[in-house]
Design an enzyme around this catalytic site. Structure first.
Site, short mmCIF file in Angstrom:
data_model
loop_
_atom_site.label_atom_id
_atom_site.label_comp_id
_atom_site.label_asym_id
_atom_site.label_seq_id
_atom_site.Cartn_x
_atom_site.Cartn_y
_atom_site.Cartn_z
N SER A 20 0.83 -1.21 0.00
CA SER A 20 0.00 0.00 0.00
C SER A 20 0.86 1.26 0.00
O SER A 20 1.95 1.29 0.56
CB SER A 20 -0.89 0.02 1.23
OG SER A 20 -1.66 -1.15 1.28
N THR B 227 2.56 -2.80 8.34
CA THR B 227 2.50 -3.46 9.65
C THR B 227 3.89 -3.95 10.04
O THR B 227 4.58 -4.56 9.23
CB THR B 227 1.52 -4.65 9.58
OG1 THR B 227 0.20 -4.14 9.38
CG2 THR B 227 1.55 -5.48 10.86
N ASP C 212 -2.49 -14.14 -0.71
CA ASP C 212 -3.28 -15.33 -0.37
C ASP C 212 -2.90 -15.83 1.03
O ASP C 212 -3.77 -16.12 1.85
CB ASP C 212 -3.04 -16.41 -1.42
CG ASP C 212 -3.74 -17.71 -1.07
OD1 ASP C 212 -4.97 -17.70 -0.94
OD2 ASP C 212 -3.03 -18.73 -0.92
N GLU D 167 -5.86 -6.82 3.74
CA GLU D 167 -5.74 -8.01 2.87
C GLU D 167 -6.96 -8.19 1.97
O GLU D 167 -7.46 -9.29 1.80
CB GLU D 167 -5.54 -9.29 3.70
CG GLU D 167 -4.40 -9.25 4.69
CD GLU D 167 -3.04 -9.09 4.04
OE1 GLU D 167 -2.95 -9.22 2.80
OE2 GLU D 167 -2.08 -8.83 4.77
C1 LIG Z 1 -4.04 -1.58 10.58
C2 LIG Z 1 -3.65 -1.68 9.14
C3 LIG Z 1 -2.53 -2.41 8.77
C4 LIG Z 1 -2.13 -2.46 7.44
N1 LIG Z 1 -0.98 -3.14 7.12
C5 LIG Z 1 -0.54 -3.13 5.83
C6 LIG Z 1 0.70 -3.76 5.48
O1 LIG Z 1 1.38 -4.38 6.32
N2 LIG Z 1 1.14 -3.66 4.19
C7 LIG Z 1 0.42 -3.02 3.24
O2 LIG Z 1 0.86 -2.98 2.09
N3 LIG Z 1 -0.76 -2.43 3.54
C8 LIG Z 1 -1.26 -2.46 4.81
N4 LIG Z 1 -2.46 -1.84 5.13
C9 LIG Z 1 -3.21 -1.15 4.09
C10 LIG Z 1 -4.39 -1.94 3.59
O3 LIG Z 1 -3.96 -3.03 2.81
C11 LIG Z 1 -5.29 -1.00 2.78
O4 LIG Z 1 -5.85 -0.12 3.71
C12 LIG Z 1 -6.36 -1.71 2.01
O5 LIG Z 1 -5.81 -2.41 0.92
C13 LIG Z 1 -7.40 -0.73 1.49
O6 LIG Z 1 -6.79 0.28 0.77
P1 LIG Z 1 -7.07 1.83 1.11
O7 LIG Z 1 -6.99 2.00 2.58
O8 LIG Z 1 -6.18 2.65 0.28
O9 LIG Z 1 -8.56 2.08 0.71
P2 LIG Z 1 -9.10 2.43 -0.76
O10 LIG Z 1 -8.53 1.50 -1.75
O11 LIG Z 1 -8.93 3.88 -0.98
O12 LIG Z 1 -10.64 2.11 -0.59
C14 LIG Z 1 -11.53 2.95 0.17
C15 LIG Z 1 -12.87 2.26 0.29
O13 LIG Z 1 -13.40 2.03 -1.02
C16 LIG Z 1 -13.69 0.67 -1.19
N5 LIG Z 1 -13.43 0.28 -2.58
C17 LIG Z 1 -12.23 0.24 -3.21
N6 LIG Z 1 -12.39 -0.20 -4.48
C18 LIG Z 1 -13.70 -0.46 -4.64
C19 LIG Z 1 -14.49 -0.96 -5.72
N7 LIG Z 1 -13.93 -1.28 -6.89
N8 LIG Z 1 -15.83 -1.08 -5.53
C20 LIG Z 1 -16.39 -0.77 -4.33
N9 LIG Z 1 -15.71 -0.29 -3.28
C21 LIG Z 1 -14.37 -0.15 -3.42
C22 LIG Z 1 -12.78 -0.05 -0.23
O14 LIG Z 1 -13.27 -1.32 0.10
C23 LIG Z 1 -12.79 0.88 0.94
O15 LIG Z 1 -13.94 0.64 1.71
C24 LIG Z 1 -2.90 -1.79 6.45
C25 LIG Z 1 -4.06 -1.11 6.82
C26 LIG Z 1 -4.44 -1.04 8.13
C27 LIG Z 1 -5.67 -0.28 8.50
#
Ligand SMILES: Cc1cc2nc3c(=O)[nH]c(=O)nc-3n(C[C@H](O)[C@H](O)[C@H](O)COP(=O)(O)OP(=O)(O)OC[C@H]3O[C@@H](n4cnc5c(N)ncnc54)[C@H](O)[C@@H]3O)c2cc1C
Lengths: 84, 402
Positions: free
Chosen positions: B148, B180, B258, B382
């Site tokens: 991310s 993380t 996965d 994930e």
């Molecule tokens: C506590 C925590 C730990 C994390 N650890 C890691 C880590 O170790 N490594 C890492 O790489 N990332 C990590 N992340 C990031 C996490 O993988 C992302 O937050 C996640 O992939 C969602 O991406 P985003 O937050 O950018 O939300 P966005 O992609 O901006 O999405 C925002 C909202 O829109 C929704 N959405 C997105 N696309 C669509 C669609 N096509 N149709 C409908 N709805 C949609 C999403 O479900 C979400 O509700 C972590 C996040 C948290 C909160």
């Protein structure tokens, strides 16, 4: 059920994409449905079904274009000594 | 390496507003974790009693990480040839469930370490495996997963970090967010755009140009020591790239996610189980108007659904694990389904667990407020619930009973 490698691979691809009409010659990439999820499933299927490990350098698009090319890859790998 | 990327303890102290971890951490010595029962014993002795303190402190102590290492928990699925324990995936799922029952933050640290270690095992060449797997098995090197970015989450294809091939290797530039364990990890699995696709790179924390900035005060999994990690002209050798390039490069990411999803599904089952155990104990003891909560039909309805969903989620997890052990391609979809079901159920039952506890549930004296906050995170990481549903819907057409 199919006995040949081509047949088994074709059956797997058709099972994944029941709506597509595919034969052993056809370029599955031309259908546009090959994403990384399907690629992973395909590689796992081929490795498990034919008891082989596909080395990184064989994971080339040309080897996976069609059931025929995949079957050829399987044939080659089954005849090679396995190098871990 | 900049100042911010120094000794992990110093980073955590500097970035933490909550001060040092309070709870004692040296629990009774337990043997290696080899199955669910030994995992449960380890977690009950060394993790659960202190998990609220970790949550408040915003980190887990080094001592706990050492205990996890001594229990052989970091990567027991690695082959014994690399100092692993050859643990099968079904058992690994049960073990991660037990850890998640005690502390989702620790489970998250295990998850990202698992993703990195599994990726090196699956895609590394012999030299890469030799170099990293023994240290990953022992926990001497801790891994983290960097996909991310500030501008790209759900849509992995939107990442802007780049890896440019030079004569002798690669140069990495970009910013990763929400990593993380980033505050503590020694080795990062970084996904970056190459000339042809997306590649996976192993980047040691101490490589020049790597900068780690702690992210504190998250809603949930507060002790999982998140960080934003930036890479400025980080020079890497050829051997930093893992796996094939070209059309199958995306498989490296698919495979890592996965495994991550499998672990998060397990952790979510653990949260449901923890909610169930806390709620049934509380409902048996707390009375309203002379009647224990456990005798009230509306409370019974909540407890019955917790029991049912815990069992259903555990079965979905075990099925995904069984398919992994068999090398069956169906495991990928089975894991999506397990993670979707378990994380949604965890969020629902954690909310109900707080409800059953009333004001106590909102206080730091009980663990359920932590479960509630942690469970919400499970619906986002994930693959968020929305992404899960989109992916699972793609299965609908091929879903038959034959
Ligand atoms: C506590 C925590 C730990 C994390 N650890 C890691 C880590 O170790 N490594 C890492 O790489 N990332 C990590 N992340 C990031 C996490 O993988 C992302 O937050 C996640 O992939 C969602 O991406 P985003 O937050 O950018 O939300 P966005 O992609 O901006 O999405 C925002 C909202 O829109 C929704 N959405 C997105 N696309 C669509 C669609 N096509 N149709 C409908 N709805 C949609 C999403 O479900 C979400 O509700 C972590 C996040 C948290 C909160």
């Amino acid at each position: 059920m199919f006995d040949t490698a081509q047949g088994q691979i074709l059956e797997f691809v058709r099972g994944r994409y029941p709506q597509a009409e595919i034969d052993a010659e056809q370029d599955i990439f031309a259908f546009g449905f090959v994403n990384s999820l399907f690629a992973m499933e395909l590689v796992m299927f081929v490795e498990k079904t034919f008891g082989i490990t596909i080395p990184n350098e064989e994971l080339r698009i040309d080897n996976f274009r069609s059931a025929n090319t995949m079957a050829a890859l399987v044939g080659r790998l089954q005849n090679e000594p396995v190098v871990a | 390496m900049t100042l911010l990327n120094e000794a992990p303890a110093a980073v955590a102290a500097a970035g933490s507003v909550t001060g040092p971890v309070t709870g004692p951490v040296t629990g009774p010595v337990t043997g290696p974790v080899t199955d669910r029962a030994s995992a449960r014993a380890f977690v009950d002795a060394c993790v659960t009693p202190y998990a609220n303190a970790y949550d408040r402190a915003g980190r887990v102590p080094e001592d706990l990480l050492d205990q996890v290492a001594r229990a052989g928990l970091w990567a027991p699925f690695l082959p014994s040839a690399y100092s692993g324990a050859d643990m099968d995936m079904v058992t690994l799922g049960a073990v991660h469930e037990e850890v998640g029952r005690g502390c989702s933050s620790l489970r998250s640290l295990l998850t990202v370490h698992t993703m990195l270690a599994w990726t090196v095992r699956r895609w590394g060449d012999p030299a890469q495996r030799e170099r990293w797997l023994p240290e990953l098995a022992s926990g001497a090197t801790l891994g983290a997963f960097c996909l991310s970015e500030p501008g790209a989450g759900s849509d992995a294809s939107g990442i802007a970090t780049t890896a440019v091939e030079t004569g002798g290797g690669w140069v990495l530039n970009g910013v990763k967010k929400w990593t993380t364990g980033g505050q503590r990890a020694d080795l990062f699995l970084v996904f970056a755009r190459t000339a042809t696709s997306i590649g996976a790179f192993l980047v040691p924390r101490d490589a020049p140009g790597v900068r780690v900035v702690p992210i504190d005060d998250m809603l949930g999994t507060r002790a999982s020591m998140l960080a934003e990690i930036s890479f400025q002209d980080v020079v890497l050798g050829r051997d930093a790239l893992l796996g094939p390039s070209g059309f199958t490069a995306g498989m490296v990411l698919t495979g890592a996610l996965d495994l991550g999803r499998y672990s998060v599904a397990a952790g979510s089952v653990g949260i449901i189980q923890a909610c169930l155990e806390a709620s049934s104990a509380y409902a048996a003891e707390r009375t309203v108007g002379g009647t224990p909560l456990a005798r009230l039909p509306l409370i019974q309805a909540k407890l019955s659904d917790m029991v049912t969903d815990a069992r259903a989620a555990r079965l979905l997890l075990a099925e995904a694990g069984r398919l992994k052990d068999a090398g069956d391609a169906n495991t990928i979809m089975a894991t999506w389904v397990a993670k979707y079901f378990a994380s949604v159920a965890a969020a629902r039952h954690a909310a109900e667990a707080v409800q059953i506890h009333g004001a106590n549930g909102c206080s730091p004296d009980y663990p359920v407020a932590r479960y509630y906050r942690d469970a919400k995170v499970m619906e986002i990481i994930e693959g968020s619930s929305e992404i899960q549903r989109i992916t699972i819907a793609g299965q609908a057409e091929r879903e038959t009973t034959i």
